[in-house]
Write a protein that holds these residues in place. Structure first.
Motif, PDB file in Angstrom:
ATOM      1  N   UNK A   1      -4.074   6.627   6.906  1.00  0.00           N
ATOM      2  CA  UNK A   1      -4.863   6.205   5.751  1.00  0.00           C
ATOM      3  C   UNK A   1      -3.900   5.618   4.722  1.00  0.00           C
ATOM      4  N   UNK A   2      -4.199   4.397   4.265  1.00  0.00           N
ATOM      5  CA  UNK A   2      -3.381   3.755   3.242  1.00  0.00           C
ATOM      6  C   UNK A   2      -4.281   3.345   2.081  1.00  0.00           C
ATOM      7  N   UNK A   3      -3.636   3.179   0.911  1.00  0.00           N
ATOM      8  CA  UNK A   3      -4.398   2.868  -0.290  1.00  0.00           C
ATOM      9  C   UNK A   3      -3.563   1.982  -1.211  1.00  0.00           C
TER      10      UNK A   3
ATOM     11  N   UNK B   1       0.855  -1.180   0.000  1.00  0.00           N
ATOM     12  CA  UNK B   1       0.000   0.000   0.000  1.00  0.00           C
ATOM     13  C   UNK B   1       0.897   1.239   0.000  1.00  0.00           C
ATOM     14  N   UNK B   2       0.308   2.396  -0.183  1.00  0.00           N
ATOM     15  CA  UNK B   2       1.016   3.653   0.011  1.00  0.00           C
ATOM     16  C   UNK B   2       0.146   4.553   0.881  1.00  0.00           C
ATOM     17  N   UNK B   3       0.776   5.496   1.541  1.00  0.00           N
ATOM     18  CA  UNK B   3       0.039   6.391   2.422  1.00  0.00           C
ATOM     19  C   UNK B   3      -0.821   7.321   1.580  1.00  0.00           C
ATOM     20  N   UNK B   4      -2.053   7.510   2.013  1.00  0.00           N
ATOM     21  CA  UNK B   4      -3.015   8.348   1.311  1.00  0.00           C
ATOM     22  C   UNK B   4      -3.080   9.716   1.988  1.00  0.00           C
ATOM     23  N   UNK B   5      -3.091  10.755   1.194  1.00  0.00           N
ATOM     24  CA  UNK B   5      -3.196  12.109   1.725  1.00  0.00           C
ATOM     25  C   UNK B   5      -1.829  12.732   1.931  1.00  0.00           C
ATOM     26  N   UNK B   6      -1.853  14.016   2.207  1.00  0.00           N
ATOM     27  CA  UNK B   6      -0.605  14.760   2.379  1.00  0.00           C
ATOM     28  C   UNK B   6      -0.415  15.251   3.806  1.00  0.00           C
ATOM     29  N   UNK B   7      -1.391  15.038   4.662  1.00  0.00           N
ATOM     30  CA  UNK B   7      -1.302  15.480   6.045  1.00  0.00           C
ATOM     31  C   UNK B   7      -1.102  14.289   6.961  1.00  0.00           C
TER      32      UNK B   7
END
Length: 117
Positions: free
Chosen positions: A40-42, A27-33
């Motif tokens: 949150x991961x996606x 997965x990769x981290x979702x969002x910039x904050x």
């Protein structure tokens, strides 16, 4: 009307959860904050959220997510090669018309992956 679902699962330690989902599951981290106590991961079209629960007892955790895939063999081979498949969750054909396997994350959230047969 409904367009997506993003389950929220408990985590004891954000760094451990982040490492598992990003470095082991891809997965990769979702969002910039970077929110305190929240992750949150996606991966592809699947997004999973985590909330911090420091007192979580993994053996008492019933968090579960069912993730559908269109390439169960590839995913199973990838995760089994690195030893992530739960001993009770090998790839199998289920009576409900799915091929499935399962694994547990560091907090014992159950991830079941399935593909229709």
């Amino acid at each position: 009307m409904l367009t997506a679902i993003h389950p929220k699962l408990p985590m004891r330690d954000k760094a451990t959860t982040r490492d598992f989902y990003i470095n082991k599951l891809g997965f990769h981290e979702f969002g910039t904050t970077d929110f305190d106590g929240y992750l949150m991961v996606e991966k592809d079209q699947v997004q999973i959220h985590f909330f911090e629960f420091k007192d979580l007892e993994p053996k008492a955790n019933y968090g579960q997510v069912y993730i559908r895939t269109d390439d169960i063999d590839r995913l199973y081979n990838l995760y089994s090669t690195i030893g992530l498949i739960h001993p009770n969750g090998p790839l199998a054909i289920k009576p409900w018309g799915q091929r499935e396997f399962a694994l547990l994350d560091p907090d014992s959230n159950l991830l079941t992956f399935g593909q229709s047969i």
